[in-house]
Structure formats: C-alpha cells, structure tokens
Design an enzyme around this catalytic site. Sequence first.
Site, PDB file in Angstrom:
ATOM      1  N   ASP A  40      -6.651  -2.050   1.550  1.00 25.17           N
ATOM      2  CA  ASP A  40      -7.225  -1.086   2.480  1.00 25.17           C
ATOM      3  C   ASP A  40      -7.865  -1.904   3.596  1.00 25.17           C
ATOM      4  OD1 ASP A  40      -8.035   1.401   3.482  1.00 25.17           O
ATOM      5  OD2 ASP A  40      -9.933   1.332   2.415  1.00 25.17           O
TER       6      ASP A  40
ATOM      7  N   ARG B 146      -5.476   1.047  -4.752  1.00 24.57           N
ATOM      8  CA  ARG B 146      -4.586   0.578  -3.690  1.00 24.57           C
ATOM      9  C   ARG B 146      -4.555  -0.939  -3.639  1.00 24.57           C
ATOM     10  NH1 ARG B 146      -8.656   3.746  -2.243  1.00 24.57           N
ATOM     11  NH2 ARG B 146     -10.327   3.005  -0.956  1.00 24.57           N
TER      12      ARG B 146
ATOM     13  N   ASP C 136     -10.023  -1.233   6.945  1.00 28.04           N
ATOM     14  CA  ASP C 136     -10.746  -0.252   7.756  1.00 28.04           C
ATOM     15  C   ASP C 136     -11.255  -0.904   9.030  1.00 28.04           C
ATOM     16  OD1 ASP C 136     -10.525   1.919   6.015  1.00 28.04           O
ATOM     17  OD2 ASP C 136     -12.365   1.412   4.948  1.00 28.04           O
TER      18      ASP C 136
ATOM     19  N   ARG D 282       0.841  -1.201   0.000  1.00 33.53           N
ATOM     20  CA  ARG D 282       0.000   0.000   0.000  1.00 33.53           C
ATOM     21  C   ARG D 282       0.866   1.237   0.000  1.00 33.53           C
ATOM     22  NH1 ARG D 282      -5.275   1.926   2.110  1.00 33.53           N
ATOM     23  NH2 ARG D 282      -5.253   4.094   1.473  1.00 33.53           N
TER      24      ARG D 282
END
Length: 178
Positions: free
Chosen positions: A100, A97, A102, A87
């Site tokens: 990711d 990307r 989260d 990343r």
Amino acid sequence: MKGAPQHFILGLGSNLGDRADILAQAIGHLGQVPGLKVLAISEAVDSDPVGYIDQPNFLNLCLAISCGLNPDELLAQTLEIERQLGRERTANRNGPRTLDIDLLFYEGGAWSSPAVTLPHPRWSSRGFVVIPLSNLLQDAFLAKHPAWGSLAAEVRSLPVGGQGLRAWQGPTPWSKTP
C-alpha cells in the site's frame, strides 16, 4: 505534466509475503520513475492491523521524495507499482495486501481531485503513519526545509501513542538515507 520538482511524503505498508523485501522493492521502483528521487526513509514499524483485524501485522514506513509530477500523476505511478508488486484491490480496503502506497503530504500544500486528497485525510489518527513520520521529519534535510516545519510541530503535538506499534527488529534491505 512535468513541472518543477516538488517534495512529497509517502506512507508505505505491507502485510503479505516478505514485508521488508516488498517495501525495498517498492522503494526501488519509486527510484526508477523518471525524475523521481527518494530523499529520506524513516525507520520501519511493525504494526497491528487497524479496522479489519483478522490479518497479519503490517510493516510501515514513510519516505520523502522529490519529483516533477503533480499528485494525480504521482498517484498513477504508485498504483502501477502496487500492481507490479502483487497488490490486488478488493472490496475490503482495510484487508491484507502486499503493498500500500499512500500519498500523505505535498510541498505545494493542499490538493483535491476525484483521485487524491492531500494532506491525506486520516494521517493524524494513524499511529503507523505518525510514528514513522515523526522519525522521517528528523532527517537533516527535511528538518531544515520550510515546507515541513509546521508539519513537524503538528506531529509533535499529536496524542498518538505507540499502542500496537513496535520498532522493526528485522532486516531492512534499504538504506535509511538513499
């Protein structure tokens, strides 16, 4: 700081490289964090990009984990995993990307720090989160867990459709129930 294990729900996405393999590697890296256990993994969805649309589709899923880290400590671990898997952070936070991760929800409820806010402030407006989250919350363990009952009811009440989302038909190099 190591505390009593708490449950978290994470959202993972990738749109560069072999998306399924990158998500599998991320799940593997999470499982190698001391004291962290992956509890359940949702079905994956292939999703159109949101915001900045001139990029490849994403592959998204949600997973439940247990660990003794607080949200800031867990965020530090996930950022390092993102970095290890290629990343590169740019000014375009909605751009392409490799990975990711989260933090979406915390069994402890709300958390707010300069680095992370839980629940994730935009989760309910993102179909690529809501659809896998709905699937994840049907896991037998999560469905019985008191921390996630009200979330499951909220997810069921959301008017989020599947526009721009498709069930992933490709390989899933991870086990849905670790």
